[in-house]
Design an enzyme around this catalytic site. Structure first.
Site, PDB file in Angstrom:
ATOM      1  N   SER A  70      -3.929 -10.404 -10.767  1.00 32.99           N
ATOM      2  CA  SER A  70      -3.183 -11.140 -11.786  1.00 32.99           C
ATOM      3  C   SER A  70      -4.024 -12.328 -12.236  1.00 32.99           C
ATOM      4  CB  SER A  70      -1.839 -11.602 -11.229  1.00 32.99           C
ATOM      5  OG  SER A  70      -2.031 -12.419 -10.096  1.00 32.99           O
TER       6      SER A  70
ATOM      7  N   ALA B 129       4.707  -9.637 -18.077  1.00 29.34           N
ATOM      8  CA  ALA B 129       5.414  -9.236 -19.291  1.00 29.34           C
ATOM      9  C   ALA B 129       4.509  -9.195 -20.518  1.00 29.34           C
ATOM     10  CB  ALA B 129       6.580 -10.199 -19.552  1.00 29.34           C
TER      11      ALA B 129
ATOM     12  N   GLU C 257       0.820  -1.205   0.000  1.00 27.11           N
ATOM     13  CA  GLU C 257       0.000   0.000   0.000  1.00 27.11           C
ATOM     14  C   GLU C 257       0.860   1.263   0.000  1.00 27.11           C
ATOM     15  OE1 GLU C 257      -1.921  -3.503   1.805  1.00 27.11           O
ATOM     16  OE2 GLU C 257      -0.109  -2.370   2.352  1.00 27.11           O
TER      17      GLU C 257
ATOM     18  N   ASN D 183      -3.555  -9.139  -4.764  1.00 26.46           N
ATOM     19  CA  ASN D 183      -2.189  -9.181  -4.206  1.00 26.46           C
ATOM     20  C   ASN D 183      -2.017 -10.332  -3.205  1.00 26.46           C
ATOM     21  OD1 ASN D 183       0.424  -8.171  -4.097  1.00 26.46           O
ATOM     22  ND2 ASN D 183      -0.246  -6.074  -3.700  1.00 26.46           N
TER      23      ASN D 183
ATOM     24  N   ALA E 213      -1.623  -6.070 -19.803  1.00 24.36           N
ATOM     25  CA  ALA E 213      -2.790  -6.067 -18.931  1.00 24.36           C
ATOM     26  C   ALA E 213      -4.053  -5.894 -19.758  1.00 24.36           C
ATOM     27  CB  ALA E 213      -2.692  -4.950 -17.887  1.00 24.36           C
TER      28      ALA E 213
ATOM     29  N   ALA F 256       6.570  -4.374  -9.022  1.00 20.70           N
ATOM     30  CA  ALA F 256       6.024  -4.009 -10.328  1.00 20.70           C
ATOM     31  C   ALA F 256       4.501  -3.910 -10.302  1.00 20.70           C
ATOM     32  CB  ALA F 256       6.470  -5.016 -11.386  1.00 20.70           C
ATOM     33  N   GLY F 257       3.855  -4.828  -9.584  1.00 18.47           N
ATOM     34  CA  GLY F 257       2.399  -4.787  -9.511  1.00 18.47           C
ATOM     35  C   GLY F 257       1.893  -3.545  -8.809  1.00 18.47           C
ATOM     36  N   ASP F 258       2.580  -3.125  -7.748  1.00 18.52           N
ATOM     37  CA  ASP F 258       2.188  -1.911  -7.033  1.00 18.52           C
ATOM     38  C   ASP F 258       2.397  -0.685  -7.921  1.00 18.52           C
ATOM     39  OD1 ASP F 258       1.762  -3.572  -4.828  1.00 18.52           O
ATOM     40  OD2 ASP F 258       3.824  -3.268  -4.115  1.00 18.52           O
TER      41      ASP F 258
ATOM     42  N   ARG G 152      -0.991  -9.097 -16.462  1.00 23.63           N
ATOM     43  CA  ARG G 152      -0.404 -10.259 -17.126  1.00 23.63           C
ATOM     44  C   ARG G 152       1.124 -10.200 -17.164  1.00 23.63           C
ATOM     45  NH1 ARG G 152      -5.047 -12.412 -19.083  1.00 23.63           N
ATOM     46  NH2 ARG G 152      -6.653 -10.984 -19.867  1.00 23.63           N
TER      47      ARG G 152
END
Length: 324
Positions: free
Chosen positions: A201, A237, A42, A173, A240, A264-266, A235
């Site tokens: 994801s 590499a 967060e 997450n 998305a 990377a997701g954040d 997704r």
């Protein structure tokens, strides 16, 4: 809009556990030096949004220790409002995580957060942070996995935010070291009644399905029918996809030399919410999200390499460019 204390209301409120992060250069069992920073999903998003020029408030608990002071100092230095953060005076410590590179971009993370101050966050800690004029409440599926009071805080905040007309964003997450898929599903599915924007994801979609065996189109259709306004599927590499009642939008990932995939997701979420706050359409939100994710992938650390707004265009410069 201005809050009761005279300060401008935040665009985004988020809360969760931010830990002291010790980063090794090699295998932990071999010893050596560790770099010290802070990390938390967060707060990573909060820093990403602040760097892009948005007003962000982080609420949560830290220990009454030097590592807790480091967390708050770092967030304040990055322009994040910590005025509603709580320093725990009961003896609970600030949580820890250790990261070690193992194979290429494969990183192993070890957590030391049981009984931490962050795991004791409660509704009373976070509800006052939801000031009038706030536009987005950002939540993750990590926080409710920390313990009963943290789960109560997530549900209470989501309920209050939805009733107040805020956009509620939930990034699934999933952390398998914190709870099982079945336990996550039990807690997250009831939360969906209060969620406007769901980010997950591909492998996390089963955690928000009554029937985990459904394929992606069926799963997304069920989420939209249940009242979630938008489902964004990360997704990696491969980019998305955004699903709304109006249609489907895909965006390829930015091509970069990967250095560190952690965070990377954040970074993606920060970019997506930034576009949402700016009133951008879905393709433009996805474009910004994959751009901020690429910055994270191309640099070391959970948040250190995240871009400022004037750096978003750097990926459009030719290779070898020197900016003078």
């Amino acid at each position: 809009m201005t809050a009761a204390d005279g300060r401008a209301a935040p665009d985004v409120v988020t809360f969760g556990e931010t830990m002291a992060a010790f980063r090794a250069q090699g295998a932990l069992r071999l010893g050596g030096s560790l770099g010290l920073s802070v990390a938390g999903a967060e707060s990573n998003v909060a820093i990403g949004l602040a760097r892009l020029g948005h007003r962000v408030r982080w609420a949560g608990r830290v220990g009454a220790d030097e590592l807790g002071a480091l967390v708050l100092r770092t967030l304040r230095a990055e322009g994040v409002d910590t005025g509603h953060a709580v320093t725990d005076d009961s003896g609970r410590p600030t949580g820890l995580l250790l990261t070690e590179p193992r194979l290429g971009t494969l990183t192993r993370v070890s957590y030391y957060r049981a009984g931490s101050a962050g795991s004791a966050v409660s509704p009373a800690d976070v509800l006052p942070a939801l000031a009038a004029g706030t536009r987005v409440l950002h939540l993750t599926g990590i926080t409710p996995a920390l313990g009963p009071s943290a789960a109560e805080a997530v549900l209470a905040a989501a309920t209050a935010a939805r009733e107040a007309g805020l956009t509620v964003c939930l990034d699934v997450n999933h952390r398998s070291r914190l709870w099982s898929a079945d336990r996550a599903r039990t807690v997250l599915i009831p939360l969906l009644a209060h969620v406007d924007l769901l980010i997950a994801s591909e492998d996390e979609l089963p955690l928000v399905q009554e029937r985990p065996g459904a394929d992606e189109p069926e799963a997304v259709a069920g989420l939209l029918a249940a009242g979630v306004g938008e489902v964004v599927v990360k997704r990696g590499a491969r980019g998305a996809t955004s699903h709304t009642a109006a249609g489907v939008n895909d965006r390829a990932a930015r091509q970069v030399d990967a250095v560190d995939l952690v965070g990377a997701g954040d970074a993606f979420v920060a970019g997506y919410l930034s576009g949402l706050l700016d009133g951008a359409d879905v393709p433009a939100r996805l474009h910004r999200a994959v751009t901020t994710a690429a910055f994270a992938v191309a640099t070391r650390g959970d948040w250190e390499g995240l871009p400022t707004r004037d750096e978003l265009g750097l990926f459009d410069q030719p290779d070898g460019t020197t900016i003078r």
